[in-house]
Scaffold this active site. Sequence first.
Site, short mmCIF file in Angstrom:
data_model
loop_
_atom_site.label_atom_id
_atom_site.label_comp_id
_atom_site.label_asym_id
_atom_site.label_seq_id
_atom_site.Cartn_x
_atom_site.Cartn_y
_atom_site.Cartn_z
N TYR A 193 91.10 89.86 69.25
CA TYR A 193 90.20 90.68 70.07
C TYR A 193 90.69 92.12 70.21
O TYR A 193 89.93 93.01 70.54
CB TYR A 193 90.03 90.08 71.48
CG TYR A 193 89.31 88.75 71.52
CD1 TYR A 193 88.68 88.23 70.40
CD2 TYR A 193 89.25 88.01 72.69
CE1 TYR A 193 88.04 87.01 70.44
CE2 TYR A 193 88.60 86.78 72.74
CZ TYR A 193 88.00 86.29 71.61
OH TYR A 193 87.36 85.08 71.65
N ASP B 136 86.41 76.97 77.88
CA ASP B 136 85.00 76.63 78.14
C ASP B 136 84.73 75.15 77.84
O ASP B 136 83.98 74.49 78.55
CB ASP B 136 84.06 77.49 77.29
CG ASP B 136 83.64 78.76 78.02
OD1 ASP B 136 84.31 79.12 79.02
OD2 ASP B 136 82.66 79.41 77.60
N LYS C 165 97.49 77.63 65.24
CA LYS C 165 96.92 77.31 63.93
C LYS C 165 98.00 77.71 62.92
O LYS C 165 97.75 78.47 61.97
CB LYS C 165 95.59 78.07 63.74
CG LYS C 165 94.77 77.65 62.54
CD LYS C 165 94.10 76.31 62.70
CE LYS C 165 93.42 75.88 61.41
NZ LYS C 165 92.91 74.52 61.42
N ASP D 250 92.27 72.80 66.08
CA ASP D 250 91.16 71.89 65.76
C ASP D 250 91.41 70.52 66.36
O ASP D 250 90.51 69.89 66.92
CB ASP D 250 90.93 71.82 64.24
CG ASP D 250 92.22 71.81 63.43
OD1 ASP D 250 93.30 72.06 64.02
OD2 ASP D 250 92.17 71.55 62.23
N ASP E 190 89.84 81.21 74.84
CA ASP E 190 88.46 81.52 75.21
C ASP E 190 87.58 80.29 74.97
O ASP E 190 86.81 79.86 75.84
CB ASP E 190 88.00 82.70 74.32
CG ASP E 190 86.72 83.34 74.79
OD1 ASP E 190 86.14 82.86 75.78
OD2 ASP E 190 86.28 84.31 74.14
#
Length: 359
Positions: free
Chosen positions: A137, A252, A192, A224, A248
């Site tokens: 980001y 959620d 990852k 994942d 992020d």
Amino acid sequence: MTAHIALLPGDGIGPEIMAQARKVLEALALPLTFDTAPVGGAAYAAAGHPLPGATLALAREADAVLFGAVGDWQYDTLPRHLRPEQAILGLRQQLGLFANLRPAICYPELTAASSLKPELVAGLDILIIRELTGDIYFGQPRGRRSAPDGAFAGADEAFDTMRYTRPEIERIAHLAFQAARKRGKRLTSVDKANVLETFQFWKDVVTEVGQQYPDVALSHMYVDNAAMQLVKAPKAFDVIVTGNMFGDILSDEAAMLTGSIGMLPSASLDANGKGLYEPSHGSAPDIANQDVANPLATILSAAMMLRYTLGQEEAAARIEGAVQRVLASGLRTADIWREGTRRVGTREMGDAVTQELQR
Ligand code: NAD
């Protein structure tokens, strides 16, 4: 010592839910003072900017910030830098908030609201810690090729760069180990590393920091797999720490395990423990000014503020206990209402928690 709290209600349901959180805080009779300032669309309407200088100054001076929510469809056509949501990014940057803490707790009374089977979520209590200042980001370079700045038409490539520095990883890792120490002493670092250099580095640095916390069991998991495990066996987690983008998404996902976004608080902390506390949901313009919004996420955010910034663990636990008892008594706002429970509005829910505290 008196603590000074900045209240930034914002837009949509923000003012309604903030009023309930303030009422609950006042009922504790602690030495707290409050000042309110506009933020988001409300601030744009009043002062031409989503984060006016006076609001930022108040947030800086205060010991802690309690934030409602920002955003409204009427501001969707504004240039990006004037949109209400920019206020959150501005506050994070200006206050140096680098860690986002989001508990996902499934109250026994609300297991039916979850999209998962009750036995998978009953008693769920996990904490997701998301790094806020680095990752893709904020990485440079970013842009697009074969098109002028600001235009995507005609571009044939766009790119963002993933990047983390050692100090960024070290400080979020320390915070996560310390949080795990106060809970179940298990920390899962999500990465990852099998594909991304940035996250091999993340994994190595978190492992190094972990040597200073031998009492906390550290494990590593690919993102994942973490996304799968969160819906397969969420109770297996205690504290999860991860980067900005994975955090992020996973926070959620975890939010939905609990059934309603109206129940979830969050904290964003700086290096000294000062924080901005806010519900995980947005400004819900579809239900604003109807006295139907669930104020519990904001009330529970106020409890987190007492715990993490003001050192008032007992008062925080009192609020959480009062919320639990109100739910146990069968009161529900529309978002968590089920057959056999009593539906109440925003104000009545705030009143019920306040009365429960005063018993
Ligand atoms: P939202 O979270 O505002 O609403 C999503 C859905 O959840 C809506 O149906 C809403 O009615 C419901 N909901 C949310 N909070 C609730 C509560 N406390 N009680 C009961 N129901 C609740 O997300 P959205 O609709 O995607 O976004 C609306 C606006 O909020 C947008 O402008 C968006 O940019 C903004 N937003 C702000 C924040 C923030 O201030 N931190 C976060 C997310 C979205």
